[in-house]
Design a protein around this motif. Structure first.
Motif, PDB file in Angstrom:
ATOM      1  N   SER A   1      51.447  51.038  28.109  1.00 32.79           N
ATOM      2  CA  SER A   1      51.488  50.514  29.857  1.00 32.79           C
ATOM      3  C   SER A   1      51.700  49.146  29.910  1.00 32.79           C
ATOM      4  O   SER A   1      52.157  48.111  28.661  1.00 32.79           O
ATOM      5  CB  SER A   1      49.540  50.306  29.251  1.00 32.79           C
TER       6      SER A   1
ATOM      7  N   ALA B   1      51.336  46.762  31.190  1.00 29.09           N
ATOM      8  CA  ALA B   1      50.474  44.912  31.077  1.00 29.09           C
ATOM      9  C   ALA B   1      50.512  44.739  29.897  1.00 29.09           C
ATOM     10  O   ALA B   1      50.421  43.355  29.347  1.00 29.09           O
ATOM     11  CB  ALA B   1      49.013  45.540  31.871  1.00 29.09           C
ATOM     12  N   ALA B   2      50.151  45.185  28.365  1.00 27.72           N
ATOM     13  CA  ALA B   2      50.915  44.747  27.534  1.00 27.72           C
ATOM     14  C   ALA B   2      51.956  43.992  26.627  1.00 27.72           C
ATOM     15  O   ALA B   2      51.796  43.007  26.064  1.00 27.72           O
ATOM     16  CB  ALA B   2      50.398  46.371  25.945  1.00 27.72           C
TER      17      ALA B   2
ATOM     18  N   THR C   1      53.726  40.147  31.960  1.00 26.54           N
ATOM     19  CA  THR C   1      52.460  39.596  33.293  1.00 26.54           C
ATOM     20  C   THR C   1      52.821  39.894  34.536  1.00 26.54           C
ATOM     21  O   THR C   1      53.494  41.163  34.754  1.00 26.54           O
ATOM     22  CB  THR C   1      52.642  38.192  33.243  1.00 26.54           C
ATOM     23  N   GLU C   2      52.164  40.142  35.323  1.00 22.02           N
ATOM     24  CA  GLU C   2      52.303  40.693  36.577  1.00 22.02           C
ATOM     25  C   GLU C   2      52.838  39.809  37.048  1.00 22.02           C
ATOM     26  O   GLU C   2      53.807  41.008  38.155  1.00 22.02           O
ATOM     27  CB  GLU C   2      50.200  40.527  36.952  1.00 22.02           C
TER      28      GLU C   2
ATOM     29  N   ARG D   1      56.354  41.698  36.078  1.00 20.50           N
ATOM     30  CA  ARG D   1      56.189  43.464  37.089  1.00 20.50           C
ATOM     31  C   ARG D   1      56.602  43.343  37.947  1.00 20.50           C
ATOM     32  O   ARG D   1      57.388  44.072  39.203  1.00 20.50           O
ATOM     33  CB  ARG D   1      54.612  44.074  36.432  1.00 20.50           C
ATOM     34  N   ASP D   2      55.942  42.286  39.439  1.00 19.67           N
ATOM     35  CA  ASP D   2      56.198  42.513  40.854  1.00 19.67           C
ATOM     36  C   ASP D   2      57.370  42.061  40.712  1.00 19.67           C
ATOM     37  O   ASP D   2      58.409  42.002  41.793  1.00 19.67           O
ATOM     38  CB  ASP D   2      55.504  40.910  41.121  1.00 19.67           C
TER      39      ASP D   2
ATOM     40  N   ARG E   1      55.100  54.033  36.803  1.00 23.49           N
ATOM     41  CA  ARG E   1      55.618  52.616  35.770  1.00 23.49           C
ATOM     42  C   ARG E   1      54.940  52.521  34.738  1.00 23.49           C
ATOM     43  O   ARG E   1      54.487  51.435  34.766  1.00 23.49           O
ATOM     44  CB  ARG E   1      54.848  52.004  37.045  1.00 23.49           C
TER      45      ARG E   1
ATOM     46  N   TYR F   1      59.940  49.543  33.115  1.00 24.02           N
ATOM     47  CA  TYR F   1      60.001  48.477  32.588  1.00 24.02           C
ATOM     48  C   TYR F   1      61.201  47.617  31.870  1.00 24.02           C
ATOM     49  O   TYR F   1      61.799  47.001  32.754  1.00 24.02           O
ATOM     50  CB  TYR F   1      58.585  47.585  32.860  1.00 24.02           C
TER      51      TYR F   1
END
Length: 103
Positions: free
Chosen positions: A23, A25-26, A29-30, A33-34, A49, A54
């Motif tokens: 993931s 998210a680990a 940050t949001e 990623r955005d 994704r 990323y």
């Protein structure tokens, strides 16, 4: 501060090779990623994704060409990409109006 960045780059490089489906998210940050989604429109069309997506986006910010014949991104391009990503995050943060201001 430099040691924290170096640790994160090393960790990200190893994690991307050992667990590319992890993931994001680990690690990111949001906001990161955005911004990565918006800064790499060609990659944004990818169906998955995951972490590998990323990491490639960060590496591309650092100069990685992402060709099929190239090896996976290393610490140097990830370092450069993370530096550019930090600038993007700071720019996005400072461009927002402060909370609690009146007209």
């Amino acid at each position: 501060m430099c040691c924290v960045v170096a640790w994160r780059v090393s960790w990200l490089t190893i994690l991307a090779r050992e667990a590319p489906g992890a993931s994001p998210a680990a690690v990111f940050t949001e906001a990161e990623r955005d911004l990565l989604d918006r800064s790499t429109p060609k990659l944004s069309q990818a169906p998955s994704r995951d972490l590998a997506f990323y990491v490639r986006a960060v590496a591309r910010l650092g100069g990685y060409l992402d060709r099929a014949s190239h090896p996976p991104p290393g610490a140097t391009v990830i370092w450069r990409g993370m530096s550019r990503l930090a600038d993007l995050v700071e720019g996005a943060r400072t461009s927002r109006p402060p909370l609690g201001t009146c007209g």
